[in-house]
Scaffold this active site. Structure first.
Site, mmCIF file in Angstrom:
data_model
loop_
_atom_site.group_PDB
_atom_site.id
_atom_site.type_symbol
_atom_site.label_atom_id
_atom_site.label_comp_id
_atom_site.label_asym_id
_atom_site.label_seq_id
_atom_site.Cartn_x
_atom_site.Cartn_y
_atom_site.Cartn_z
ATOM 1 N N CYS A 126 0.857 -1.187 0.000
ATOM 2 C CA CYS A 126 0.000 0.000 0.000
ATOM 3 C C CYS A 126 0.894 1.238 0.000
ATOM 4 C CB CYS A 126 -0.907 -0.012 1.229
ATOM 5 S SG CYS A 126 -1.871 1.510 1.418
ATOM 6 N N CYS A 129 0.300 3.229 3.691
ATOM 7 C CA CYS A 129 0.711 2.669 4.990
ATOM 8 C C CYS A 129 1.855 1.668 4.886
ATOM 9 C CB CYS A 129 -0.472 2.058 5.733
ATOM 10 S SG CYS A 129 -1.068 0.491 5.042
ATOM 11 N N CYS A 149 -1.212 -10.210 -7.898
ATOM 12 C CA CYS A 149 -1.759 -11.329 -7.141
ATOM 13 C C CYS A 149 -1.788 -10.914 -5.664
ATOM 14 C CB CYS A 149 -0.865 -12.542 -7.384
ATOM 15 S SG CYS A 149 -1.532 -14.080 -6.768
#
Length: 160
Positions: A126, A129, A149
């Site tokens: 991400c 974060c 994936c």
């Protein structure tokens, strides 16, 4: 121009010093993310499975996530910080047992090289974060040829 042995060794030493002091520092620098919490706070905020995957880079068992069979229109967001990661329009059935996408939403993910299994892979995290999401591979469908994936426990689905 021919260098003496001493000149050659001095030249090599200087080059090595530039590499170690310049490149080495960047390679080991820890990235900073906009969303940060203490480890204890992450444990409170996340389910045990999401914590293991997002914060400890674990992998869920294939076919264990309900998101693998999610067919509705919507957006997949980070389970840690709700950052928009993938659109349902880019999801496809890869046959791997994990939710797979051929591209991501702008600003949603970052990548780095992962050597966890001894070979280089593209780890996907991400962008906000730093939570581990999964890996990207070069065996996906057109138009990108990519397969992102992802671990289902690392994401939430928002219909819409």
């Amino acid at each position: 121009m021919q260098l003496s042995k001493r000149q050659f060794l001095s030249f090599c030493s200087a080059g090595a010093a530039v590499f170690v002091l310049g490149c080495g520092r960047d390679a080991t620098a820890k990235p900073r993310f906009a969303v940060t919490y203490s480890d204890a706070e992450w444990k409170k905020r996340l389910s045990p499975a999401a914590y293991r995957i997002l914060r400890q880079e674990d992998t869920e068992r294939p076919y264990s996530s309900a998101l693998n069979s999610e067919k509705r229109k919507g957006v997949y967001v980070c389970a840690g910080c709700n950052t928009r990661l993938f659109s349902s329009a880019t999801k496809f059935e890869s046959g791997t047992g994990w939710p797979s996408f051929y591209t991501f939403l702008a600003g949603g993910v970052g990548t780095k090289t992962d050597y966890k299994i001894g070979l280089p892979r593209t780890e996907v995290h991400c962008a906000q974060c730093g939570g581990h999401l999964g890996h990207a591979f070069n065996d996906g469908p057109k138009p990108t040829g990519k397969r992102y994936c992802m671990n289902g426990a690392a994401m939430k689905f928002v219909p819409g």
